[in-house]
Design a protein around this motif. Structure first.
Motif, short mmCIF file in Angstrom:
data_model
loop_
_atom_site.label_atom_id
_atom_site.label_comp_id
_atom_site.label_asym_id
_atom_site.label_seq_id
_atom_site.Cartn_x
_atom_site.Cartn_y
_atom_site.Cartn_z
N HIS A 157 62.82 -13.86 -13.73
CA HIS A 157 63.97 -13.59 -14.58
C HIS A 157 64.00 -14.41 -15.87
O HIS A 157 64.91 -14.28 -16.67
CB HIS A 157 65.27 -13.82 -13.80
N GLU A 161 67.79 -17.36 -18.50
CA GLU A 161 68.88 -16.73 -17.75
C GLU A 161 69.67 -17.78 -16.98
O GLU A 161 69.11 -18.63 -16.29
CB GLU A 161 68.33 -15.67 -16.79
N GLN A 162 70.99 -17.68 -17.07
CA GLN A 162 71.88 -18.60 -16.38
C GLN A 162 72.39 -17.97 -15.08
O GLN A 162 72.51 -16.76 -14.97
CB GLN A 162 73.06 -18.97 -17.27
N GLY A 163 72.69 -18.80 -14.10
CA GLY A 163 73.19 -18.31 -12.83
C GLY A 163 73.15 -19.40 -11.79
O GLY A 163 72.92 -20.58 -12.11
N ASN A 168 67.27 -20.71 -11.36
CA ASN A 168 67.90 -20.83 -12.68
C ASN A 168 67.77 -22.26 -13.18
O ASN A 168 68.09 -23.21 -12.45
CB ASN A 168 69.37 -20.42 -12.64
#
Length: 394
Positions: A157, A161-163, A168
């Motif tokens: 990803h 990308e944050q999460g 992450n």
């Protein structure tokens, strides 16, 4: 739903590993949160060895039909006179080409779907849990949820990308953070076979012809320099300030796009995370720039994404069953193969980025390159433009 492998992210790294695993007869699920087509901050160049790889994976013919012209020369555009030299030839296709991510990503994902992969899009991977034998990936799409199960989970990803997934990366907020910008232009004056490196105070960039007569201009700049430029020039956006800075610092760029038309809006993303990271941790494999990220100055982002997916699939093919012991063994082998393929170019890219973005060293580099143009050809070779991939195991 049960699979052999779950791939989180459908960019070049995710689609390449899904294509390779599907070709081995494995059941693969791809989870992608964005709808396609999508624009991405990316230099968009692919060296010739990747076109050969795409032929093996099944997307080569479509990419060749849509990509921009062959890049046969590399150049340096800085404050002084420009210098160019030949791009080193590679086996198979002699030269690399560029293709917009809004086109390339869709081609690769369609190829993966045609190869048998199940595609969940737009779905978001919200949680990963494991019981030692299998991983459970909880996915969400609007108000719907589901669970996918597989022994192998591959995170593709990206580093931006944050999460809340274990893959992450944490946020950073430092003055030296690098942010990326990208725009397409039509009607530019750049020679069709030329890919110049742009060197300017606080950052660096590049230009190349991509598909549909679009010229791609991408660059990176330090956070503190971007803020200072925006305040000094009273710009309405960071992209506007960076654009003006490049034109003022690189006269050749200004002459080539003065009459060009911006095709769409400027894109921005970051911060960049150059460096080498774990390729296998928390029982999850990483590919693409999650595994390791080069400074974009060498235009190897897509190459490393495609090739890392291939390298992982090649190591997974050595085992019939992907139990915990097999995954650990694959993780070790994949990490070593990844280092052999990419570690040198990441280190070279870090050095070049420092030289190109510092005002004093950039001037010295420009003088040196003017006297020794073939150093550009050597630099392209050292940064992996002609490095072949290992042959797939039987």
């Amino acid at each position: 739903m049960m699979y052999d492998a779950i791939v989180i992210g459908a960019g070049p790294s995710g689609s390449s590993v899904a294509l390779a695993l599907s070709g081995q007869g494995r059941a693969v699920a791809i989870v992608e949160r964005s709808e396609f087509p999508r624009r991405k901050v990316c230099g968009e160049f692919m060296s010739a060895v990747n076109l050969d790889l795409l032929d093996k994976l099944g997307g080569g013919a479509v990419v060749r039909a849509k990509a921009g012209p062959e890049v046969k020369r590399v150049a340096l555009f800085a404050s002084g006179p420009s210098t160019d030299a030949g791009m080193p030839r590679a086996a198979g296709d002699a030269f690399g080409r560029a293709l917009g991510r809004d086109v390339l990503d869709g081609i690769l994902l369609d190829a993966a779907r045609d190869a048998g992969a199940d595609v969940f899009q737009p779905w978001r991977a919200a949680e990963i849990t494991t019981d030692g034998d299998n991983a459970m990936v909880r996915i969400e799409s609007k108000h719907v949820q589901g669970v996918l199960v597989a022994p192998v989970v591959i995170a593709a990803h990206g580093s931006w990308e944050q999460g809340r997934l274990p893959t992450n990366l944490p946020k950073t907020n430092a003055p030296h953070d690098l942010f990326g910008f990208k725009a397409h232009f039509t009607g530019a004056e750049l020679d069709r076979d030329l890919m110049p490196l742009l060197a300017f105070p606080g950052g660096y960039g590049g230009m190349v012809w991509a598909d549909r007569n679009r010229m791609s201009l991408s660059c990176c700049i330090r956070r503190d320099v971007s803020i200072r430029l925006r305040e000094k020039g009273n710009a309405s956006s960071a992209a506007q300030a960076v654009h003006a800075h490049i034109l003022a610092s690189c006269p050749r760029v200004a002459s080539m796009i003065v009459n060009a038309t911006l095709h769409g809006e400027w894109l921005a993303a970051g911060p960049m995370r150059p460096g080498i990271r774990p390729r296998f941790a928390d029982d999850i494999f990483r590919v693409g720039n999650l595994a390791g990220e080069s400074h974009p100055i060498i235009a190897e982002g897509i190459s490393m994404a495609l090739q890392s997916g291939w390298l992982l699939a090649n190591e997974l093919a050595r085992f019939d069953r992907w139990d915990r012991a097999a995954r650990i063994a694959v993780g070790r082998r994949y990490s070593k193969a990844w280092n052999r393929q990419f570690a040198t170019r990441i280190r070279v890219a870090a050095l070049l980025a420092r030289l190109a973005s510092h005002p004093m060293s950039a001037a010295a580099v420009n003088t040196f390159v003017s006297g020794f143009p073939n150093s550009l050809t050597l630099g392209a070779r050292l940064t992996g433009k002609t490095k072949l991939l290992p042959i797939a195991c039987d």
